[in-house]
Design an enzyme around this catalytic site. Sequence first.
Site, mmCIF file in Angstrom:
data_model
loop_
_atom_site.group_PDB
_atom_site.id
_atom_site.type_symbol
_atom_site.label_atom_id
_atom_site.label_comp_id
_atom_site.label_asym_id
_atom_site.label_seq_id
_atom_site.Cartn_x
_atom_site.Cartn_y
_atom_site.Cartn_z
ATOM 1 N N ALA A 106 5.882 -6.224 -9.145
ATOM 2 C CA ALA A 106 7.168 -6.486 -9.470
ATOM 3 C C ALA A 106 7.761 -6.169 -10.877
ATOM 4 O O ALA A 106 9.139 -6.181 -10.966
ATOM 5 C CB ALA A 106 7.293 -8.162 -9.372
ATOM 6 N N LYS A 111 13.885 -5.738 -8.652
ATOM 7 C CA LYS A 111 13.860 -6.054 -7.260
ATOM 8 C C LYS A 111 13.734 -7.553 -7.075
ATOM 9 O O LYS A 111 14.077 -8.259 -6.307
ATOM 10 C CB LYS A 111 12.702 -5.334 -6.376
ATOM 11 C CG LYS A 111 13.302 -3.650 -6.401
ATOM 12 C CD LYS A 111 12.173 -2.934 -5.697
ATOM 13 C CE LYS A 111 12.637 -1.413 -5.654
ATOM 14 N NZ LYS A 111 12.414 -0.949 -7.008
ATOM 15 N N GLU A 129 2.463 -9.315 -11.009
ATOM 16 C CA GLU A 129 2.352 -8.116 -11.794
ATOM 17 C C GLU A 129 0.876 -8.260 -12.070
ATOM 18 O O GLU A 129 0.481 -9.074 -12.990
ATOM 19 C CB GLU A 129 3.450 -7.955 -12.753
ATOM 20 C CG GLU A 129 3.178 -6.877 -13.669
ATOM 21 C CD GLU A 129 3.153 -5.540 -13.057
ATOM 22 O OE1 GLU A 129 2.188 -4.730 -13.282
ATOM 23 O OE2 GLU A 129 3.994 -5.270 -12.221
ATOM 24 N N CYS A 227 9.140 5.504 -5.869
ATOM 25 C CA CYS A 227 10.195 6.398 -6.520
ATOM 26 C C CYS A 227 9.828 7.759 -6.713
ATOM 27 O O CYS A 227 9.937 8.381 -8.044
ATOM 28 C CB CYS A 227 10.595 5.652 -7.957
ATOM 29 S SG CYS A 227 9.204 5.564 -9.174
#
Length: 445
Positions: A106, A111, A129, A227
């Site tokens: 995260a 997001k 995380e 990404c």
Amino acid sequence: MLPIDFLDRTRQQMGSEADHLFRALEEEAPTSIRLNDKVDVLTFSCDTAEVPWHIDGYYLDERPQFTLDPLFHAGCYYVQEAASMFVQQALDQYVAKNSVVLDLCAAPGGKSTLISQFLGDEGLLLSNEVNRQRVFILSENIQKWGNGNTVVTHNPAEDFGERCRNLFDCVLVDAPCSGEGMFRKDPTARAEWSVQNVRMCAERQRKILMDVWPALKPGGILIYSTCTFNEEENEDNVQWIEDCLGAQVLPLQYQPSWGITEGYPGYHFYPHKTKSEGLYLCVLRKMEEPFAPYRIREGKKGDPNVNYENEMRRWLLKPEQWVIRQNDRFMTAYPKKYKELIEYLSTQLICISTGFGIGEERGRTVAPQHALSMAKALNKKAFPNVELDLEKALSYLRMEAISLPQSLPLGVLLLTYQGVAIGFAKNVGNRLNNLYPKEWRIRRL
């Protein structure tokens, strides 16, 4: 300079269209923000244009110095890459607002803040995380956003598969990747890219997916994103999820004018077609299997002193919706609706925060924590409000001494900028104590 192997592989994948992508990767990246619903409107000195796939997303025609804006520090907006906001479309089309959602990878929190705003008062977000440094950045951004419907954790993916079996209605895996979509924004991504790194990332992504898969409910939704552009980390991994985990790919509706490219399967954002950085996203459904509910265990947190609790409940809007629990001298508020689930999670996972910090025991009194000033549940009328101008607001955020009228009441004051809470200070008579968190202060302008 783009890596030679990247140029060759992308040309094989995209043909002549690759040259358009390469040119776009040498251009300046657009700046975009997403507004928090804690404010009705936000104005910038530069022009704005709407991000078409998110109602609260806007492009800025120039990049302001966000550090100089107290509203940025108050969480009134998030500086987020436009393509990342497309997660909203997956939520709108397939996820109910009363869902329990896991954002597995995260940090820094773009997001997660989007998901928490989507869920509102109805659902619960677990924002995780695994990197220890990044998890505190995540927790800070979650606190500034102000929703109390989020638990922040610091665990590897396998902990969720082992300890939270069939618990989540939706899991977002924004997987660590080779970062091709960030080439124009991040020179380090270019420098570290290699064919070997692409393969290593693809393998790591499959391990993460395999580890977390048992935590997703039968019939639940997996949102998988990267990404990057290459097929190994995107379409090939989705095919692996279908073949090895038995998931079903789901379609997303979108407007042709948005410039999105359909993969086989999934959806690509290419910078030469969309006003964004690179993104790949695919939505899948977990097929049915036997359900194994989680077991509630006794929590470790205790009830606060009843006098403290009565005092702190005055600080909240709709106080009946919140549970207040004490751990050492710190008090936390989290949604009463998810009391048992949150207490279960706190026994199974490394919880950095649950809900938001509300109070801290100091001697025989209780003082508000800074997170309360950021919370949307804050009852601003519970404290004397002091409006600051820009110069004094920035001084406060740098943790400098600020002078205020001597006529102010003694005790804790809520400081605001343009009507938005930015933090607390304490008037002790001969001076004003700055209560802004030291670790959040502006260090340089």
